[in-house]
Enzyme design. Structure first.
Site, short mmCIF file in Angstrom:
data_model
loop_
_atom_site.label_atom_id
_atom_site.label_comp_id
_atom_site.label_asym_id
_atom_site.label_seq_id
_atom_site.Cartn_x
_atom_site.Cartn_y
_atom_site.Cartn_z
CG ASP A 1 -7.22 -3.37 4.37
OD1 ASP A 1 -8.17 -3.17 5.15
OD2 ASP A 1 -7.22 -2.95 3.20
CE LYS B 1 2.62 -17.94 2.23
NZ LYS B 1 2.30 -19.23 2.83
CG ASP C 1 -0.61 -19.21 4.15
OD1 ASP C 1 0.06 -19.03 5.19
OD2 ASP C 1 -0.19 -19.87 3.18
CE1 TYR D 1 -3.53 -2.48 0.05
CE2 TYR D 1 -4.34 -1.46 2.05
CZ TYR D 1 -4.50 -2.35 1.03
OH TYR D 1 -5.65 -3.11 0.96
CG ASP E 1 -11.99 -5.95 5.84
OD1 ASP E 1 -11.59 -5.15 6.72
OD2 ASP E 1 -12.50 -5.57 4.76
#
Ligand code: GGG
Length: 326
Positions: free
Chosen positions: A222, A166, A198, A119, A226
């Site tokens: 982010d 990751k 993950d 981002y 969610d």
């Protein structure tokens, strides 16, 4: 001294939930509110999604309350976070008594890196066929986040925190993030456990009590917060605080919700709890707690907006919160 709070409703349901939260702030304190524009609508009118004036106001106010941005999110939210030099996005995700939740035992806090990762705004269209994205990860930003995380868990007496990454695939970037965060925590004597992001997504759905405070790179924070919203009853419940060294910006985690925008049925809880975080940030701990208790009471007993299975309006819910503050 009267603190100045800049209010940026943005687009869509931001225009409905931010006034609701402002009425709650007015009920518990004496603040000077300065309204400013940003988002898709202002871009259409002026060509600019974030007017210079809005940026400057956020960069000098004691705190900013932001609603939502749609198509222009990258041109609005990211620079607004830069305006307050915010290096961490604090996103609590907890289930409330009385709210139908997939995982009612969920009580998590995501500490999301807020300036870098994918981002950071370095995207290019190199040809008709090829676009690229440069991901930025610095040791300094990762360490700054880690210092905040150590303070956060120490102040609130958590045992430590989890680091989601990751680094087995993105060895250089997530590897740098992971190494920097873990190294600061080791120096500070704070316990950490590592989890591949993950695997985190699966494990948190199966048993969210495995985690408390989760430190993540920007995009992972982010997405995973969610996901956690899905465990507790939806995006209408998740508040957030973008904290900088001298000022901060508060916003619900949700976006503009174009499917319900303008209907007056958006759930204002996330924004009102973001306002409670704002109150606590400014030192109004008692008022912040009163607001949280009022929201919790309304979530438990109703009225409820349609996202939570009710048929109440944004105004009904806001009035019910205000009544509990009387
Ligand atoms: N309320 C903030 C908002 O508009 N969220 C939508 C969104 O796209 N967020 C991206 C982010 O939080 O970085």
């Amino acid at each position: 001294m009267t603190e100045e709070i800049v209010v940026v409703p943005g687009d869509g349901i931001g225009k409905e939930v931010v006034p609701a939260a402002v009425s709650v702030l007015e009920a518990v304190g004496d603040f000077e509110f300065v309204e400013a524009e940003a988002g898709d609508a202002v871009k259409e009118e002026t060509g600019e999604a974030l007017p210079e004036e809005t940026y400057e106001l956020a960069a000098s106010a004691d705190a900013t309350l932001f609603g939502a941005a749609g198509e222009t999110a990258a041109d609005v939210i990211l620079p607004l976070r830069t305006a307050v030099d915010s290096f961490v996005n604090v996103r609590p995700a907890k289930a409330y008594p009385g709210v139908d939740a997939l995982r009612p035992e969920t009580d998590l806090v995501f500490l999301r890196e807020n300036t870098e990762g994918v981002y950071s705004g370095h995207e290019d269209r190199l040809s008709e066929d090829l676009s690229t994205l440069t991901r930025v990860v610095t040791t300094s930003a990762s360490e700054r986040l880690a210092e905040f995380a150590c303070d956060y868990v120490e102040d609130r007496e958590y045992d430590g925190f989890s680091v989601a990454h990751k680094a087995n695939v993105m060895r250089e970037t997530d590897g740098r993030f992971r190494d920097a965060v873990v190294s600061v925590a080791e120096d500070r004597g704070v316990e950490t456990d590592e989890v591949l992001m993950d695997a985190f997504a699966t494990r948190v759905c199966l048993d969210p009590t495995q985690f408390d405070v989760v430190v993540c790179p920007n995009l992972a924070g982010d997405v995973l917060s969610d996901l956690a919203a899905g465990l507790v009853g939806g995006l209408g419940l998740l508040p957030s605080a973008n904290i900088g060294p001298e000022r901060a910006l508060f916003e619900p985690v949700h976006g503009t919700a174009p499917d319900i925008a303008g209907e007056g049925v958006a759930n204002p809880s996330a924004t009102i709890v973001s306002a409670a975080m704002l109150l606590e940030y400014l030192g109004y701990d008692e008022e912040g707690e009163q607001v949280r208790d009022a929201v919790e009471g309304v979530l438990a007993d109703g009225p409820r907006t349609p996202d939570l299975g009710g048929d109440a309006s944004t105004e009904d819910v806001t009035n019910a919160v205000l009544e509990r503050l009387d």
